[in-house]
Design a protein around this motif. Structure first.
Motif, mmCIF file in Angstrom:
data_model
loop_
_atom_site.group_PDB
_atom_site.id
_atom_site.type_symbol
_atom_site.label_atom_id
_atom_site.label_comp_id
_atom_site.label_asym_id
_atom_site.label_seq_id
_atom_site.Cartn_x
_atom_site.Cartn_y
_atom_site.Cartn_z
ATOM 1 N N ASP A 98 0.868 -1.178 0.013
ATOM 2 C CA ASP A 98 -0.058 0.076 0.066
ATOM 3 C C ASP A 98 0.795 1.221 -0.164
ATOM 4 O O ASP A 98 0.341 2.249 -0.452
ATOM 5 N N ASP A 99 1.897 1.137 0.578
ATOM 6 C CA ASP A 99 2.806 2.279 0.510
ATOM 7 C C ASP A 99 4.320 1.874 0.843
ATOM 8 O O ASP A 99 4.436 0.646 1.006
ATOM 9 N N TYR A 100 5.308 2.568 0.242
ATOM 10 C CA TYR A 100 6.781 2.404 0.762
ATOM 11 C C TYR A 100 7.438 3.380 1.361
ATOM 12 O O TYR A 100 7.152 4.824 1.167
ATOM 13 N N LEU A 101 8.580 3.102 1.903
ATOM 14 C CA LEU A 101 9.359 4.334 2.432
ATOM 15 C C LEU A 101 10.629 3.948 2.330
ATOM 16 O O LEU A 101 11.310 2.840 2.709
ATOM 17 N N PRO A 102 11.720 4.773 1.624
ATOM 18 C CA PRO A 102 13.058 4.484 1.509
ATOM 19 C C PRO A 102 13.981 4.457 2.760
ATOM 20 O O PRO A 102 13.471 5.448 3.248
ATOM 21 N N LYS A 103 14.836 3.758 2.887
ATOM 22 C CA LYS A 103 15.840 3.805 3.851
ATOM 23 C C LYS A 103 17.004 5.064 3.441
ATOM 24 O O LYS A 103 17.232 4.735 2.269
ATOM 25 N N PRO A 104 17.560 5.665 4.259
ATOM 26 C CA PRO A 104 17.111 5.797 5.736
ATOM 27 C C PRO A 104 15.880 6.717 5.744
ATOM 28 O O PRO A 104 15.703 7.558 4.959
ATOM 29 N N PHE A 105 15.105 6.486 6.896
ATOM 30 C CA PHE A 105 13.959 7.137 6.808
ATOM 31 C C PHE A 105 13.776 7.958 8.563
ATOM 32 O O PHE A 105 14.346 7.453 9.130
ATOM 33 N N ALA A 106 13.006 8.906 8.426
ATOM 34 C CA ALA A 106 12.783 9.578 9.763
ATOM 35 C C ALA A 106 11.447 8.757 10.312
ATOM 36 O O ALA A 106 10.334 8.720 9.743
ATOM 37 N N VAL A 107 11.651 8.633 11.503
ATOM 38 C CA VAL A 107 10.539 7.884 12.250
ATOM 39 C C VAL A 107 9.198 8.618 12.284
ATOM 40 O O VAL A 107 8.118 8.012 12.187
ATOM 41 N N PRO A 108 9.474 9.909 12.612
ATOM 42 C CA PRO A 108 8.052 10.812 12.376
ATOM 43 C C PRO A 108 7.178 10.370 11.186
ATOM 44 O O PRO A 108 6.019 10.587 11.114
ATOM 45 N N GLU A 109 8.167 10.405 10.094
ATOM 46 C CA GLU A 109 7.452 9.985 8.629
ATOM 47 C C GLU A 109 6.800 8.755 8.402
ATOM 48 O O GLU A 109 5.655 8.510 8.109
ATOM 49 N N LEU A 110 7.517 7.662 9.130
ATOM 50 C CA LEU A 110 7.146 6.398 9.181
ATOM 51 C C LEU A 110 5.735 6.379 10.032
ATOM 52 O O LEU A 110 4.599 5.914 9.540
ATOM 53 N N LEU A 111 5.613 7.007 11.045
ATOM 54 C CA LEU A 111 4.432 7.154 11.991
ATOM 55 C C LEU A 111 3.173 7.578 11.255
ATOM 56 O O LEU A 111 1.913 7.443 11.390
ATOM 57 N N ALA A 112 3.594 8.869 10.507
ATOM 58 C CA ALA A 112 2.383 9.543 9.775
ATOM 59 C C ALA A 112 1.935 8.760 8.616
ATOM 60 O O ALA A 112 0.712 8.536 8.514
ATOM 61 N N ARG A 113 2.963 7.853 7.925
ATOM 62 C CA ARG A 113 2.326 7.027 6.885
ATOM 63 C C ARG A 113 1.676 6.016 7.283
ATOM 64 O O ARG A 113 0.570 5.314 6.840
ATOM 65 N N LEU A 114 2.006 5.361 8.576
ATOM 66 C CA LEU A 114 1.269 4.260 9.265
ATOM 67 C C LEU A 114 -0.079 4.855 9.717
ATOM 68 O O LEU A 114 -0.918 4.057 9.443
ATOM 69 N N ARG A 115 -0.222 5.849 10.264
ATOM 70 C CA ARG A 115 -1.634 6.451 10.612
ATOM 71 C C ARG A 115 -2.408 6.583 9.286
ATOM 72 O O ARG A 115 -3.608 6.412 9.489
ATOM 73 N N ALA A 116 -1.764 7.158 8.266
ATOM 74 C CA ALA A 116 -2.673 7.484 7.125
ATOM 75 C C ALA A 116 -3.340 5.823 6.557
ATOM 76 O O ALA A 116 -4.399 5.852 6.110
ATOM 77 N N LEU A 117 -2.323 4.959 6.537
ATOM 78 C CA LEU A 117 -2.717 3.666 6.176
ATOM 79 C C LEU A 117 -3.949 2.955 7.163
ATOM 80 O O LEU A 117 -4.991 2.385 6.710
#
Length: 230
Positions: A98-117
C-alpha cells in the motif's frame, strides 16, 4: 482500541528501534525476524498494519506481500526499502504493497504514513453486498465491502488502489490534481510524490485491463488524473 502492528526486518537494531518507537506511539508490536517468520505471524494474528523490509533472507518482503495478497489478506502493508529506484518501487506496488518508505527514513514520517494507512481500514458493512454500489459502465464498486468488479471479474485491489479508484470514480469526468489525490487518499500529512502516484495509477490500469476493461483512467499531463466513461 490498541492497534497491533507487525514489524518484519532481519536487522535486529532496526527491528528493535522501530518496535520501541511504535510502542511509544501507542501500538502493540509483534516482531518477525525474516520473511518466513513474517508470513507465519501474519497468518496467525490480526493486525492493523504490517511494516515489512524488502531485503530479508529466505522470503523477501515483496514475496511476503505477494503471498498474503494471493491468500486474500488485505491488511495494509508499508514496505521499507534501501532500493529507491522506480523499478523496485513498482515491484512492491505490483506485489500489493500500500505504501513504501526508502531507507534511511525519519521515524515521524513512518508514523505518519502508518496512521494514514490505518485510517483507511474499512468498517464492517451493515447491509448486503450491493449497498451503495458505484457504477461506471461494467465497473461496479461496493465501498461498504471494499470490493470492485469489471463485469464478472473481481479486481484484486490493495487498500490504496481501492481508495484511489473509488475517489476517481466518485469524481467521474473531473480532473483531480496530484495534490488533491494525495490529500484525499494518503491523508493531509503525506507529501506529493508524482512517481509514487503514477505507480498506483499504472497498477490500476493493468488490473482493469487484465479484467477486460477499456481505458478508464486518463492522464492530464502536468495536472493529474480523471476517470471517464468508455
Amino acid at each position: 482500541m490498541e492497534q497491533r502492528v507487525l514489524i518484519a526486518d532481519d536487522d535486529r537494531a532496526v527491528r528493535e528501534s522501530l518496535a520501541r518507537a511504535l510502542e511509544l506511539a501507542g501500538y502493540e508490536v509483534v516482531a518477525a525476524v525474516d520473511g518466513v517468520d513474517a508470513l507465519t505471524r501474519a497468518r496467525q494474528g490480526d493486525f492493523s498494519a504490517l511494516v515489512v523490509d524488502v531485503m530479508m533472507p529466505y522470503v523477501d518482503g515483496v514475496a511476503v506481500c505477494r503471498v498474503l495478497r494471493a491468500g486474500g489478506d488485505r491488511t495494509p502493508v508499508l514496505m521499507l526499502t534501501a532500493r529507491a529506484g522506480v523499478p523496485d518501487r513498482i515491484a512492491g506496488l505490483d506485489a500489493g504493497a500500500d505504501d513504501y518508505l526508502p531507507k534511511p527514513f525519519a521515524v515521524p514520517e513512518l508514523l505518519a504514513r502508518l496512521r494514514a494507512l490505518i485510517r483507511r481500514l474499512p468498517c464492517e458493512p451493515d447491509a448486503g453486498p450491493d449497498r451503495e454500489a458505484l457504477r461506471l459502465g461494467a465497473l461496479r464498486i461496493v465501498p461498504a465491502a471494499r470490493r470492485a468488479w469489471w463485469s464478472e471479474a473481481e479486481l484484486p485491489l490493495s487498500k490504496t488502489e481501492f481508495d484511489l479508484l473509488e475517489l476517481l470514480v466518485r469524481n467521474e469526468g473531473i480532473v483531480l490534481d496530484h495534490a488533491e489525490l494525495y490529500r484525499r487518499v494518503w491523508g493531509p500529512e503525506a507529501g506529493v510524490d508524482a512517481k509514487n502516484l503514477a505507480g498506483y495509477v499504472g497498477y490500476l490500469r493493468r488490473k482493469l485491463g487484465g479484467a477486460g476493461a477499456p481505458e478508464l483512467i486518463h492522464t492530464v499531463r502536468g495536472v493529474g488524473y480523471a476517470v471517464r466513461r468508455p
